[in-house]
Write an enzyme that holds these catalytic residues in place. Structure first.
Site, short mmCIF file in Angstrom:
data_model
loop_
_atom_site.label_atom_id
_atom_site.label_comp_id
_atom_site.label_asym_id
_atom_site.label_seq_id
_atom_site.Cartn_x
_atom_site.Cartn_y
_atom_site.Cartn_z
N CYS A 34 0.83 -1.21 0.00
CA CYS A 34 0.00 0.00 0.00
C CYS A 34 0.87 1.26 0.00
O CYS A 34 1.54 1.56 0.98
CB CYS A 34 -0.90 -0.04 1.24
SG CYS A 34 -1.69 1.50 1.68
N CYS A 37 0.06 3.85 2.69
CA CYS A 37 0.49 3.39 4.02
C CYS A 37 1.92 3.84 4.30
O CYS A 37 2.25 4.22 5.43
CB CYS A 37 0.41 1.87 4.12
SG CYS A 37 -1.27 1.22 4.02
#
Length: 113
Positions: A34, A37
């Protein structure tokens, strides 16, 4: 000892580390694949250093921990769940600014002595 860095949790220790904690706990759900993230990680480190004495911050990788992801209805990452006394009191999904994250947390923290 109170940690000034986020602690990693798994499905196995979630109840002990989060639900039984005697202070508010911010759970950061993330994934290695991600991109957003990766942007959130330094913000979480800063918040852990700033709030470490009255807020516990934990990280949970979603792929190896499907039970907690399902129970707390994490549909996208990054995701945040703020727990107080074992209950979710705030929830957010997607990358957010440090200020937005602080405004999510602040109302639930005890005033500093």
């Amino acid at each position: 000892m109170i940690s000034s860095t986020p602690t990693t949790v798994t499905d196995r220790d979630f109840a002990t580390e989060v639900l039984s904690a005697n202070q508010p706990v911010l759970v950061y759900f993330w994934a290695s694949w991600c991109g957003p993230c990766r942007l959130m990680s330094p913000i979480l480190d800063k918040l852990a250093a700033e709030y470490g004495d009255h807020l516990k911050i934990v990280k949970m990788e979603v792929d190896p921990n499907p039970e907690s992801v399902a129970v707390y209805q994490v549909e996208g990452v990054p995701a945040f769940r703020l727990f107080k006394a074992g209950e979710v009191v705030e929830s957010s999904e997607g990358a957010i600014s440090q200020q937005k994250l602080q405004s999510l947390i602040a109302p639930h923290l005890a005033a500093p002595n």
